[in-house]
Design an enzyme around this catalytic site. Structure first.
Site, PDB file in Angstrom:
ATOM      1  N   ASN A 216     -19.899  -6.529 -24.482  1.00 38.69           N
ATOM      2  CA  ASN A 216     -20.984  -5.912 -23.714  1.00 38.69           C
ATOM      3  C   ASN A 216     -20.416  -4.876 -22.733  1.00 38.69           C
ATOM      4  O   ASN A 216     -19.231  -4.544 -22.757  1.00 38.69           O
ATOM      5  CB  ASN A 216     -21.834  -6.988 -23.018  1.00 38.69           C
ATOM      6  CG  ASN A 216     -21.034  -7.777 -21.994  1.00 38.69           C
ATOM      7  OD1 ASN A 216     -19.943  -7.385 -21.590  1.00 38.69           O
ATOM      8  ND2 ASN A 216     -21.583  -8.895 -21.571  1.00 38.69           N
TER       9      ASN A 216
ATOM     10  N   THR B 160     -24.773  -2.584 -30.439  1.00 42.45           N
ATOM     11  CA  THR B 160     -24.914  -2.137 -31.825  1.00 42.45           C
ATOM     12  C   THR B 160     -25.959  -1.048 -32.005  1.00 42.45           C
ATOM     13  O   THR B 160     -26.967  -1.029 -31.309  1.00 42.45           O
ATOM     14  CB  THR B 160     -25.281  -3.374 -32.672  1.00 42.45           C
ATOM     15  OG1 THR B 160     -24.189  -4.259 -32.583  1.00 42.45           O
ATOM     16  CG2 THR B 160     -25.538  -3.036 -34.107  1.00 42.45           C
TER      17      THR B 160
ATOM     18  N   GLN C 257     -30.356  -5.053 -36.959  1.00 48.07           N
ATOM     19  CA  GLN C 257     -29.411  -4.657 -35.910  1.00 48.07           C
ATOM     20  C   GLN C 257     -30.031  -4.806 -34.523  1.00 48.07           C
ATOM     21  O   GLN C 257     -29.329  -5.098 -33.553  1.00 48.07           O
ATOM     22  CB  GLN C 257     -28.907  -3.233 -36.146  1.00 48.07           C
ATOM     23  CG  GLN C 257     -28.113  -3.103 -37.434  1.00 48.07           C
ATOM     24  CD  GLN C 257     -26.961  -4.102 -37.541  1.00 48.07           C
ATOM     25  OE1 GLN C 257     -26.060  -4.112 -36.721  1.00 48.07           O
ATOM     26  NE2 GLN C 257     -26.993  -4.971 -38.546  1.00 48.07           N
TER      27      GLN C 257
ATOM     28  N   GLU D 285     -23.128   4.312 -34.988  1.00 43.78           N
ATOM     29  CA  GLU D 285     -22.139   3.302 -35.374  1.00 43.78           C
ATOM     30  C   GLU D 285     -22.313   2.960 -36.866  1.00 43.78           C
ATOM     31  O   GLU D 285     -21.368   2.982 -37.634  1.00 43.78           O
ATOM     32  CB  GLU D 285     -22.356   2.048 -34.521  1.00 43.78           C
ATOM     33  CG  GLU D 285     -21.413   0.928 -34.868  1.00 43.78           C
ATOM     34  CD  GLU D 285     -21.863  -0.414 -34.317  1.00 43.78           C
ATOM     35  OE1 GLU D 285     -23.046  -0.547 -33.905  1.00 43.78           O
ATOM     36  OE2 GLU D 285     -21.041  -1.338 -34.314  1.00 43.78           O
ATOM     37  N   HIS D 286     -23.560   2.641 -37.250  1.00 47.07           N
ATOM     38  CA  HIS D 286     -23.875   2.372 -38.663  1.00 47.07           C
ATOM     39  C   HIS D 286     -24.901   3.396 -39.122  1.00 47.07           C
ATOM     40  O   HIS D 286     -25.925   3.556 -38.463  1.00 47.07           O
ATOM     41  CB  HIS D 286     -24.538   1.006 -38.850  1.00 47.07           C
ATOM     42  CG  HIS D 286     -23.801  -0.143 -38.258  1.00 47.07           C
ATOM     43  ND1 HIS D 286     -24.168  -0.742 -37.079  1.00 47.07           N
ATOM     44  CD2 HIS D 286     -22.725  -0.831 -38.720  1.00 47.07           C
ATOM     45  CE1 HIS D 286     -23.346  -1.752 -36.827  1.00 47.07           C
ATOM     46  NE2 HIS D 286     -22.447  -1.824 -37.803  1.00 47.07           N
TER      47      HIS D 286
HETATM   48  P1  NAD Z   1     -19.843 -10.640 -24.480  1.00 48.51           P
HETATM   49  O1  NAD Z   1     -18.891 -11.692 -24.902  1.00 48.51           O
HETATM   50  O2  NAD Z   1     -19.467  -9.225 -24.711  1.00 48.51           O
HETATM   51  O3  NAD Z   1     -20.100 -10.786 -22.917  1.00 48.51           O
HETATM   52  C1  NAD Z   1     -20.316 -12.019 -22.309  1.00 48.51           C
HETATM   53  C2  NAD Z   1     -19.534 -12.079 -21.005  1.00 48.51           C
HETATM   54  O4  NAD Z   1     -20.021 -11.104 -20.087  1.00 48.51           O
HETATM   55  C3  NAD Z   1     -19.640 -13.394 -20.309  1.00 48.51           C
HETATM   56  O5  NAD Z   1     -18.579 -14.205 -20.710  1.00 48.51           O
HETATM   57  C4  NAD Z   1     -19.549 -13.035 -18.830  1.00 48.51           C
HETATM   58  O6  NAD Z   1     -18.277 -13.371 -18.375  1.00 48.51           O
HETATM   59  C5  NAD Z   1     -19.728 -11.540 -18.764  1.00 48.51           C
HETATM   60  N1  NAD Z   1     -20.840 -11.183 -17.878  1.00 48.51           N
HETATM   61  C6  NAD Z   1     -22.144 -11.514 -18.050  1.00 48.51           C
HETATM   62  N2  NAD Z   1     -22.875 -11.017 -17.031  1.00 48.51           N
HETATM   63  C7  NAD Z   1     -22.020 -10.373 -16.197  1.00 48.51           C
HETATM   64  C8  NAD Z   1     -22.170  -9.650 -14.981  1.00 48.51           C
HETATM   65  N3  NAD Z   1     -23.360  -9.495 -14.407  1.00 48.51           N
HETATM   66  N4  NAD Z   1     -21.067  -9.118 -14.405  1.00 48.51           N
HETATM   67  C9  NAD Z   1     -19.850  -9.248 -14.967  1.00 48.51           C
HETATM   68  N5  NAD Z   1     -19.660  -9.932 -16.130  1.00 48.51           N
HETATM   69  C10 NAD Z   1     -20.731 -10.479 -16.733  1.00 48.51           C
HETATM   70  O7  NAD Z   1     -21.223 -11.000 -25.205  1.00 48.51           O
HETATM   71  P2  NAD Z   1     -22.653 -10.295 -25.205  1.00 48.51           P
HETATM   72  O8  NAD Z   1     -23.164 -10.136 -23.815  1.00 48.51           O
HETATM   73  O9  NAD Z   1     -23.466 -11.053 -26.177  1.00 48.51           O
HETATM   74  O10 NAD Z   1     -22.417  -8.841 -25.809  1.00 48.51           O
HETATM   75  C11 NAD Z   1     -21.864  -8.624 -27.061  1.00 48.51           C
HETATM   76  C12 NAD Z   1     -22.120  -7.170 -27.425  1.00 48.51           C
HETATM   77  O11 NAD Z   1     -21.243  -6.802 -28.477  1.00 48.51           O
HETATM   78  C13 NAD Z   1     -23.539  -6.904 -27.895  1.00 48.51           C
HETATM   79  O12 NAD Z   1     -24.028  -5.767 -27.218  1.00 48.51           O
HETATM   80  C14 NAD Z   1     -23.380  -6.594 -29.374  1.00 48.51           C
HETATM   81  O13 NAD Z   1     -24.320  -5.649 -29.854  1.00 48.51           O
HETATM   82  C15 NAD Z   1     -21.992  -6.010 -29.376  1.00 48.51           C
HETATM   83  N6  NAD Z   1     -21.308  -6.062 -30.661  1.00 48.51           N
HETATM   84  C16 NAD Z   1     -20.813  -4.875 -31.072  1.00 48.51           C
HETATM   85  C17 NAD Z   1     -20.111  -4.816 -32.248  1.00 48.51           C
HETATM   86  C18 NAD Z   1     -19.526  -3.476 -32.653  1.00 48.51           C
HETATM   87  O14 NAD Z   1     -18.724  -3.439 -33.569  1.00 48.51           O
HETATM   88  N7  NAD Z   1     -19.903  -2.384 -32.007  1.00 48.51           N
HETATM   89  C19 NAD Z   1     -19.903  -5.989 -33.015  1.00 48.51           C
HETATM   90  C20 NAD Z   1     -20.405  -7.209 -32.548  1.00 48.51           C
HETATM   91  C21 NAD Z   1     -21.110  -7.231 -31.343  1.00 48.51           C
END
Ligand code: NAD
Length: 440
Positions: A215, A238, A260, A329-330
């Site tokens: 993220n 994504t 997506q 991206e895709h």
């Molecule tokens: P993540 O693991 O990236 O983030 C979670 C972490 O964010 C938590 O462990 C926490 O420590 C931290 N966090 C949460 N709130 C916070 C705050 N306010 N301040 C600081 N840290 C904080 O998981 P997610 O949030 O589900 O995001 C995953 C992202 O990855 C999604 O946007 C998804 O679309 C993307 N993704 C992209 C691809 C790619 O190839 N581009 C592939 C898979 C997933």
């Protein structure tokens, strides 16, 4: 179901990027927010990582490192069907990534003068596997396989601690690590995970490179610590763009946009089409399919966000201009002559051709990598590959004769740059008796 429409029929604006849907993700602002997090980890090591994990993930970690027994247990308890699917995913990814391996190339520049490009893997990598809103065992495969195929000698995986799973990362993530033979796994997420890898802690040795999607906090920490560590491209929320004409099936188009959007409320889904009938049919289909799907709220929010939309263009020529400017991206091509259209795409993380190559296939099982550049970065960056983990080292090997032949040119260029010591280093080898030398 609301999805915005942007009508670009007629002439296209000068800078298309100004009018195309895109998430307003202020990674720079997030960099300032994660700076104290990273600094805290640098100063206080594992104590800071534990505190931050409690604050952001609600887990009190005894140890940041996942015990070997937990990895073994996760594999033993893995649903056999999931295991078979992961194994097939690994097999296909390995096949593609093995073919990406480079061989050292020696070029004979002149007789007696060679340059070899030697490909050397980085020493140690930290692989980030997201685990906030959704968990991504598939990202374990996509990170680990290219690093292994590149020959990286030391690799560690990290993924957020999950309160629902005893403070460990999701069990399928652990099982995927075990299947791939990864023994070093951490239960840490977010910016603190990137900082842990970059600076090292009492429980985790520092790495030379961090890769993997995440993220905005993860992306911001990677941007902040780039230089101290190597990073892959910023793989953020994504995105899917679909370039489609009237021949496309609206059921497929809608399903793929939804697939997506399911990732994140800020995931982007964009349809670019020269067919208003298709646009109408897809919108109607989205209403039906979103209502019927499990994560309908999250998906509806993503589709109605400013990052998603349907872009109407006059013809496929303009459609190509739009998708090239968007650099998704895709990118799916669902047109009558999809191969020909796809060959003209210049900017995309990955291209999916025709009705039987949906992005979902690429997410798990095509063999391609799913860690891809987002936010328009596909116009200058590539997705994760074996190449990400390799450095090309030039090895220069000239004989006395070959150096003598090059010497006058080197001395002339050194003088032109007013760097006489450069020329002197050459002349010193020939007793100053070469053309351009003190006695030459
Ligand atoms: P993540 O693991 O990236 O983030 C979670 C972490 O964010 C938590 O462990 C926490 O420590 C931290 N966090 C949460 N709130 C916070 C705050 N306010 N301040 C600081 N840290 C904080 O998981 P997610 O949030 O589900 O995001 C995953 C992202 O990855 C999604 O946007 C998804 O679309 C993307 N993704 C992209 C691809 C790619 O190839 N581009 C592939 C898979 C997933």
């Amino acid at each position: 179901m609301v999805i915005s429409r942007i009508d670009l029929r007629g002439s296209l604006p000068g800078d298309l990027r100004d009018v195309l849907p895109r998430a307003e993700l202020d990674v720079e602002a997030a960099v300032e927010r994660v700076r104290p997090i990273c600094e805290d980890v640098r100063r206080r090591g594992v104590a800071a990582v534990r505190e931050l994990t409690k604050r952001f993930d609600g887990v009190e970690l005894e140890s940041t490192r996942v015990p070997a027994a937990a990895l073994e247990r996760a594999l033993a308890e893995l649903d056999p069907k999931v295991q078979a699917a992961l194994e097939e995913s690994i097999r296909r990814a390995r096949k593609v990534h093995r073919d990406q391996r480079r061989t050292d190339i020696t070029t004979t520049v002149v007789p007696g003068g060679t340059v070899t490009e030697r490909w050397v893997p980085v020493d140690r990598v930290g692989l980030y596997v997201p685990g906030g809103r959704a968990v991504y065992p598939s990202s374990v495969v996509m990170n680990v396989v290219p690093a292994q195929e590149a020959g990286v000698p030391s690799l560690a995986v990290t993924s957020p601690a999950q309160p629902d799973f005893g403070g460990l990362p999701h069990p399928v993530i652990l099982a995927a690590c075990a299947l791939l033979g990864v023994e070093e796994v951490y239960a840490v997420g977010g910016a603190q995970a990137v900082a842990m890898f970059a600076y090292g802690t009492e429980e985790c040795a520092p790495v030379t490179m961090v890769t993997g999607p995440g993220n905005i906090w993860v992306a911001a920490a990677k941007r902040l610590l780039k230089g101290r560590i190597g990073i892959d491209s910023e793989a953020g929320p994504t995105e899917i763009a679909i370039l489609a004409d009237a021949t496309a099936d609206p059921v497929h188009v809608a399903a793929d946009l939804i697939s997506q959007a399911e990732h994140d409320v800020i995931a982007a889904a964009v349809l670019v089409t020269d067919s208003e009938e298709l646009a109408d049919a897809v919108e109607a289909e989205l209403a039906v399919q979103v209502a019927a799907t499990k994560h309908s709220e999250r998906i509806a929010e993503a589709l109605s966000g400013r990052q998603s939309g349907i872009v109407l263009v006059s013809d496929l020529e303009d459609g190509l201009a739009v998708v090239n400017a968007y650099a998704a991206e895709h990118l799916e091509i669902m047109t009558a002559d999809a191969h020909e259209v796809a060959a003209r795409v210049r900017n995309a993380g990955a291209i999916f051709i025709g009705p039987y190559s949906p992005v979902s296939l690429g997410d798990y099982l095509a063999g391609s990598n799913h860690v891809l550049p987002t936010g328009g970065c596909a116009c200058h960056s590539s997705g994760l590959s074996v190449q990400t983990f390799l450095r090309g080292i030039h090895v220069v090997d000239y004989t006395r004769e070959a150096l003598a032949e090059a010497a006058p040119y080197v001395c002339t260029l050194a003088d032109a740059e007013d760097l006489p010591a450069h020329g002197a280093a050459i002349r010193a080898r020939f007793g100053w008796s070469i053309p351009g030398g003190r006695n030459g």
